[in-house]
Design an enzyme around this catalytic site. Structure first.
Site, PDB file in Angstrom:
ATOM      1  N   SER A 141     -10.236 -47.832 -35.619  1.00 56.37           N
ATOM      2  CA  SER A 141     -10.886 -48.293 -36.845  1.00 56.37           C
ATOM      3  C   SER A 141     -12.323 -47.802 -36.876  1.00 56.37           C
ATOM      4  O   SER A 141     -12.951 -47.618 -35.825  1.00 56.37           O
ATOM      5  CB  SER A 141     -10.883 -49.819 -36.891  1.00 56.37           C
ATOM      6  OG  SER A 141     -11.757 -50.272 -37.905  1.00 56.37           O
ATOM      7  N   TYR A 155     -11.288 -58.526 -34.727  1.00 54.94           N
ATOM      8  CA  TYR A 155     -10.655 -57.256 -35.097  1.00 54.94           C
ATOM      9  C   TYR A 155     -11.396 -56.090 -34.431  1.00 54.94           C
ATOM     10  O   TYR A 155     -10.776 -55.216 -33.817  1.00 54.94           O
ATOM     11  CB  TYR A 155     -10.660 -57.114 -36.616  1.00 54.94           C
ATOM     12  CG  TYR A 155     -10.035 -55.839 -37.137  1.00 54.94           C
ATOM     13  CD1 TYR A 155      -8.658 -55.752 -37.328  1.00 54.94           C
ATOM     14  CD2 TYR A 155     -10.816 -54.729 -37.435  1.00 54.94           C
ATOM     15  CE1 TYR A 155      -8.080 -54.576 -37.805  1.00 54.94           C
ATOM     16  CE2 TYR A 155     -10.246 -53.555 -37.905  1.00 54.94           C
ATOM     17  CZ  TYR A 155      -8.881 -53.488 -38.095  1.00 54.94           C
ATOM     18  OH  TYR A 155      -8.311 -52.327 -38.573  1.00 54.94           O
TER      19      TYR A 155
HETATM   20  P1  NDP Z   1      -0.506 -52.557 -43.473  1.00 47.83           P
HETATM   21  O1  NDP Z   1      -0.709 -54.025 -43.442  1.00 47.83           O
HETATM   22  O2  NDP Z   1      -0.422 -51.867 -44.772  1.00 47.83           O
HETATM   23  O3  NDP Z   1       0.805 -52.193 -42.609  1.00 47.83           O
HETATM   24  C1  NDP Z   1       0.902 -52.722 -41.313  1.00 47.83           C
HETATM   25  C2  NDP Z   1       2.085 -52.109 -40.608  1.00 47.83           C
HETATM   26  O4  NDP Z   1       2.111 -52.636 -39.268  1.00 47.83           O
HETATM   27  C3  NDP Z   1       3.413 -52.487 -41.250  1.00 47.83           C
HETATM   28  O5  NDP Z   1       4.335 -51.442 -41.022  1.00 47.83           O
HETATM   29  C4  NDP Z   1       3.802 -53.740 -40.483  1.00 47.83           C
HETATM   30  O6  NDP Z   1       5.207 -53.998 -40.426  1.00 47.83           O
HETATM   31  C5  NDP Z   1       3.315 -53.364 -39.093  1.00 47.83           C
HETATM   32  N1  NDP Z   1       3.072 -54.546 -38.270  1.00 47.83           N
HETATM   33  C6  NDP Z   1       2.203 -55.569 -38.496  1.00 47.83           C
HETATM   34  N2  NDP Z   1       2.309 -56.490 -37.533  1.00 47.83           N
HETATM   35  C7  NDP Z   1       3.273 -56.048 -36.691  1.00 47.83           C
HETATM   36  C8  NDP Z   1       3.854 -56.552 -35.518  1.00 47.83           C
HETATM   37  N3  NDP Z   1       3.501 -57.745 -35.014  1.00 47.83           N
HETATM   38  N4  NDP Z   1       4.816 -55.838 -34.910  1.00 47.83           N
HETATM   39  C9  NDP Z   1       5.227 -54.649 -35.422  1.00 47.83           C
HETATM   40  N5  NDP Z   1       4.709 -54.099 -36.521  1.00 47.83           N
HETATM   41  C10 NDP Z   1       3.753 -54.794 -37.157  1.00 47.83           C
HETATM   42  O7  NDP Z   1      -1.705 -51.958 -42.597  1.00 47.83           O
HETATM   43  P2  NDP Z   1      -2.418 -50.525 -42.658  1.00 47.83           P
HETATM   44  O8  NDP Z   1      -1.432 -49.480 -42.925  1.00 47.83           O
HETATM   45  O9  NDP Z   1      -3.613 -50.642 -43.504  1.00 47.83           O
HETATM   46  O10 NDP Z   1      -2.943 -50.412 -41.148  1.00 47.83           O
HETATM   47  C11 NDP Z   1      -2.317 -49.592 -40.177  1.00 47.83           C
HETATM   48  C12 NDP Z   1      -3.259 -49.453 -38.986  1.00 47.83           C
HETATM   49  O11 NDP Z   1      -4.474 -48.864 -39.415  1.00 47.83           O
HETATM   50  C13 NDP Z   1      -3.627 -50.803 -38.358  1.00 47.83           C
HETATM   51  O12 NDP Z   1      -3.703 -50.648 -36.954  1.00 47.83           O
HETATM   52  C14 NDP Z   1      -5.002 -51.080 -38.933  1.00 47.83           C
HETATM   53  O13 NDP Z   1      -5.758 -51.920 -38.112  1.00 47.83           O
HETATM   54  C15 NDP Z   1      -5.572 -49.677 -39.018  1.00 47.83           C
HETATM   55  N6  NDP Z   1      -6.679 -49.505 -39.953  1.00 47.83           N
HETATM   56  C16 NDP Z   1      -6.496 -49.751 -41.299  1.00 47.83           C
HETATM   57  C17 NDP Z   1      -7.552 -49.574 -42.172  1.00 47.83           C
HETATM   58  C18 NDP Z   1      -7.428 -49.828 -43.635  1.00 47.83           C
HETATM   59  O14 NDP Z   1      -8.462 -49.817 -44.328  1.00 47.83           O
HETATM   60  N7  NDP Z   1      -6.225 -50.018 -44.177  1.00 47.83           N
HETATM   61  C19 NDP Z   1      -8.880 -49.127 -41.691  1.00 47.83           C
HETATM   62  C20 NDP Z   1      -8.935 -48.904 -40.274  1.00 47.83           C
HETATM   63  C21 NDP Z   1      -7.875 -49.084 -39.445  1.00 47.83           C
HETATM   64  P3  NDP Z   1       5.942 -54.896 -41.598  1.00 47.83           P
HETATM   65  O15 NDP Z   1       5.969 -53.981 -42.802  1.00 47.83           O
HETATM   66  O16 NDP Z   1       7.289 -55.189 -41.045  1.00 47.83           O
HETATM   67  O17 NDP Z   1       5.084 -56.092 -41.805  1.00 47.83           O
END
Ligand code: NDP
Length: 246
Positions: A141, A155
């Site tokens: 991040s 976070y």
């Molecule tokens: P979303 O909330 O859009 O998607 C999250 C994804 O992670 C989904 O596929 C979800 O599965 C999965 N997930 C969540 N919890 C679990 C769990 N306990 N076990 C398995 N899978 C899990 O998030 P983003 O796409 O925005 O984020 C993706 C990554 O990027 C994260 O690590 C986030 O911290 C990081 N990030 C995001 C930013 C942003 O601005 N969006 C900025 C910086 C970093 P399901 O669909 O089944 O819930």
């Protein structure tokens, strides 16, 4: 020939957002792709269908990253199905948010389990099925190094742990011809970070580009790090953030 032709990738949290964009991009580059999800089975299957429409193999695996047994089993199932793992993308994540005094023990444990312990365990398991040219890429991040806002301490702590992990790992896996790197996205429009809110506008203004990112931006960086041109890049972080950290 696509640069990842014949490779096998595992993307955690590949059902939505950035992880889904990564899964599709790796498939476009030629890889077969397994992805995990926790609850969005329908969305995970849609991503698999899109991967298959590109002529690649796709596999959706339900696995809660907070559950250490499920994490290791998902890696073993992906390797069992596809024969090996060449590219592991540690992407699954959550967004705990709020005043530090309100953060519960359960939130601390769950966040560290998903963002830190699962990354360690999935990497350990994947390495048993990974050889020369392998890639471990973790999604960090823009708040791993610089934290310009309050209420995200947990976070930010969980994401900065990936820095020590990746630097140590780079040494551990270099003898096998494997690299380990981080991609640090800036504010990216997903379910986790929807556009159209006051917070999104503040984040937009914090970027140099005055623009929010898309999952495809992070996916492009992951595809580069996964490919042959990045074979001498290891133990480092690549910011994909429109100048957020500049
Ligand atoms: P979303 O909330 O859009 O998607 C999250 C994804 O992670 C989904 O596929 C979800 O599965 C999965 N997930 C969540 N919890 C679990 C769990 N306990 N076990 C398995 N899978 C899990 O998030 P983003 O796409 O925005 O984020 C993706 C990554 O990027 C994260 O690590 C986030 O911290 C990081 N990030 C995001 C930013 C942003 O601005 N969006 C900025 C910086 C970093 P399901 O669909 O089944 O819930």
């Amino acid at each position: 020939m696509p640069q990842l032709d014949g490779k096998v990738a595992l993307v955690t949290g590949g059902s939505r957002g950035i992880g889904a964009a990564i899964a599709l991009r790796l498939a476009q580059e030629g890889a077969d792709v397994a992805l995990t999800y926790v609850s969005a089975a329908d969305k995970a299957q849609e991503v698999v269908k899109s991967i298959e429409a590109l002529g690649r193999k796709g596999l959706a695996l339900q696995a809660d990253s907070a559950d250490p047994t499920a994490v290791v089993e998902s890696v073993e199932r992906a390797a069992g199905e596809f024969g090996r793992i060449d590219i592991l993308v540690n992407n699954a994540g959550i967004f705990p948010y709020g005043p530090i005094g309100d953060v519960t023990l359960e939130e601390i444990d769950r966040t560290l389990a998903i963002h830190v312990r699962a990354v360690f365990l999935s990497t350990q398991a994947a390495l048993r099925h990974m050889g020369e040219g392998g890639r471990i890429i973790s999604i960090g991040s823009c708040w791993a190094n610089r934290v310009p806002v309050p209420d995200v301490t947990l976070y930010a702590m969980s994401k900065s742990a990936l820095i020590g992990f990746t630097k140590g790992l780079a040494h551990d896996v270099a003898p096998q011809g494997i690299t380990a790197n981080i991609v640090d996205p800036g504010p990216t429009v997903t379910d986790m970070n929807p556009d159209g809110t006051e917070e999104a506008e503040e984040e937009r203004q914090r970027t140099a580009a005055k623009k929010l990112g898309a999952g495809a931006d992070t996916a492009g960086a992951v595809a580069f790090l996964a490919g042959p041109d990045a074979q001498w890049i290891t133990g480092t972080s690549l910011a994909v953030d429109g100048g957020y950290a500049a």
